[in-house]
Design a protein around this motif. Structure first.
Motif, PDB file in Angstrom:
ATOM      1  N   GLU A  96      41.077  -7.425  17.247  1.00  0.00           N
ATOM      2  CA  GLU A  96      39.731  -8.005  17.328  1.00  0.00           C
ATOM      3  C   GLU A  96      38.756  -7.311  16.373  1.00  0.00           C
ATOM      4  OE1 GLU A  96      38.221  -8.882  21.330  1.00  0.00           O
ATOM      5  OE2 GLU A  96      40.198  -8.339  22.117  1.00  0.00           O
ATOM      6  N   THR A  97      37.813  -8.090  15.864  1.00  0.00           N
ATOM      7  CA  THR A  97      36.739  -7.547  15.035  1.00  0.00           C
ATOM      8  C   THR A  97      35.653  -6.979  15.935  1.00  0.00           C
ATOM      9  OG1 THR A  97      37.133  -9.108  13.226  1.00  0.00           O
ATOM     10  CG2 THR A  97      34.949  -8.116  13.336  1.00  0.00           C
ATOM     11  N   LYS A 101      39.242  -6.075   7.080  1.00  0.00           N
ATOM     12  CA  LYS A 101      39.456  -7.470   6.688  1.00  0.00           C
ATOM     13  C   LYS A 101      39.405  -7.575   5.167  1.00  0.00           C
ATOM     14  CE  LYS A 101      37.297 -12.060   6.973  1.00  0.00           C
ATOM     15  NZ  LYS A 101      36.139 -12.843   7.457  1.00  0.00           N
ATOM     16  N   GLY A 160      30.129  -7.610  11.093  1.00  0.00           N
ATOM     17  CA  GLY A 160      31.362  -6.969  11.514  1.00  0.00           C
ATOM     18  C   GLY A 160      31.400  -5.555  10.980  1.00  0.00           C
ATOM     19  N   LYS A 179      37.550  -2.970  13.004  1.00  0.00           N
ATOM     20  CA  LYS A 179      38.515  -3.593  13.897  1.00  0.00           C
ATOM     21  C   LYS A 179      38.718  -2.718  15.140  1.00  0.00           C
ATOM     22  CE  LYS A 179      39.796  -7.236  11.444  1.00  0.00           C
ATOM     23  NZ  LYS A 179      39.774  -8.623  11.961  1.00  0.00           N
ATOM     24  N   GLU A 215      31.815  -6.219  16.326  1.00  0.00           N
ATOM     25  CA  GLU A 215      30.597  -6.741  15.723  1.00  0.00           C
ATOM     26  C   GLU A 215      29.358  -6.104  16.345  1.00  0.00           C
ATOM     27  OE1 GLU A 215      30.966 -10.913  16.470  1.00  0.00           O
ATOM     28  OE2 GLU A 215      32.390 -11.221  14.825  1.00  0.00           O
ATOM     29  N   SER A 273      33.363  -7.106  20.878  1.00  0.00           N
ATOM     30  CA  SER A 273      34.569  -7.436  20.127  1.00  0.00           C
ATOM     31  C   SER A 273      34.680  -8.956  20.127  1.00  0.00           C
ATOM     32  CB  SER A 273      35.805  -6.802  20.765  1.00  0.00           C
ATOM     33  OG  SER A 273      36.020  -7.318  22.068  1.00  0.00           O
ATOM     34  N   THR A 274      35.591  -9.496  19.343  1.00  0.00           N
ATOM     35  CA  THR A 274      35.719 -10.942  19.186  1.00  0.00           C
ATOM     36  C   THR A 274      35.825 -11.666  20.525  1.00  0.00           C
ATOM     37  OG1 THR A 274      36.889 -10.571  17.110  1.00  0.00           O
ATOM     38  CG2 THR A 274      37.033 -12.773  18.053  1.00  0.00           C
TER      39      THR A 274
END
Length: 230
Positions: free
Chosen positions: A39-40, A70, A173, A176, A42, A215-216
């Motif tokens: 997951e990214t 990324k 972002g 990770k 953010e 996270s995402t």
């Protein structure tokens, strides 16, 4: 159902109105990032600005010290030697009128757009398509340049663009979930420092009002803005 169960379990670990220190927030967000992909992470920064006024816009680029995890796809508007330089530097899409036609047809296979100055008359016609996506090359951001190789290298090495939306919120972002906590904290402090330094002259009162990390697939966690490294 499993997704909702996971999200509910993650939300139960977060005190909704509690501002956590940056270190606490990073640890909590990482522990809740349990999706099957990396997951990214953010960050959202609520700024005391009104971006509808030209003197209150906040926008810029920063190369995060530990990258983003990324790989950005880069599109370049260039001709001749500069087009060859772009391809050699690793740009995914390079062209001129042919690239413009693809974009007009809805074929946008890049995350960052770079152009040499002589191409801006052509690129300008694509403003209504590239602008809303945050892809319009801008000399102030270093994406309108003759140093095509340098711009591509920077984009692919962890460079992040931040831009305040209509509500005065910056989303970006910062790495990770697989990053260790120290690297995420270093990236976050670097981004926050850049946003602080980009404070517009028209901004009055409290500038950095609120911050949150997520996270995402995870819930948001409020961050105490005083815990960012000065």
């Amino acid at each position: 159902m499993a997704k909702n169960k996971r999200l509910n379990a993650a939300q139960a670990t977060v005190e909704r109105n509690k501002p956590y220190t940056l270190a606490e927030a990073v640890a909590l967000v990482k522990s809740n990032a349990k999706a099957k992909f990396d997951e990214t992470i953010e960050i959202s920064l609520n700024l005391g600005i009104d971006p509808r006024h030209a003197d209150q816009m906040v926008r810029g680029l920063i190369s995060l010290p530990n990258g983003t995890g990324k790989t950005l796809r880069v599109g370049v508007f260039a001709r001749g030697a500069k087009a060859e330089e772009a391809l050699a530097a690793g740009a995914e899409v390079v062209g001129a009128e042919d690239l413009a036609e693809k974009i007009q047809a809805g074929e946008i296979n890049f995350d960052r757009c770079i152009a040499t100055p002589d191409m801006m008359a052509l690129v300008g016609r694509l403003g209504k398509i590239l602008g809303p996506r945050g892809l319009m090359p801008n000399p102030r951001l270093g994406t309108v340049t003759m140093d095509v190789k340098g711009a591509i290298t920077a984009a692919k090495s962890g460079q992040v663009e931040y831009r305040a939306e209509k509500a005065g919120i910056v989303h970006a972002g910062v790495g990770k979930a697989s990053f260790d906590e120290a690297k995420l904290i270093e990236n976050i402090n670097a981004l926050v420092d850049a946003v602080q330094k980009a404070r517009p002259s028209g901004a009055k009162g409290t500038y950095m009002k609120k911050a949150a990390l997520s996270s995402t697939m995870g819930p948001g966690v409020r961050v105490d803005v005083s815990s960012f490294e000065a």
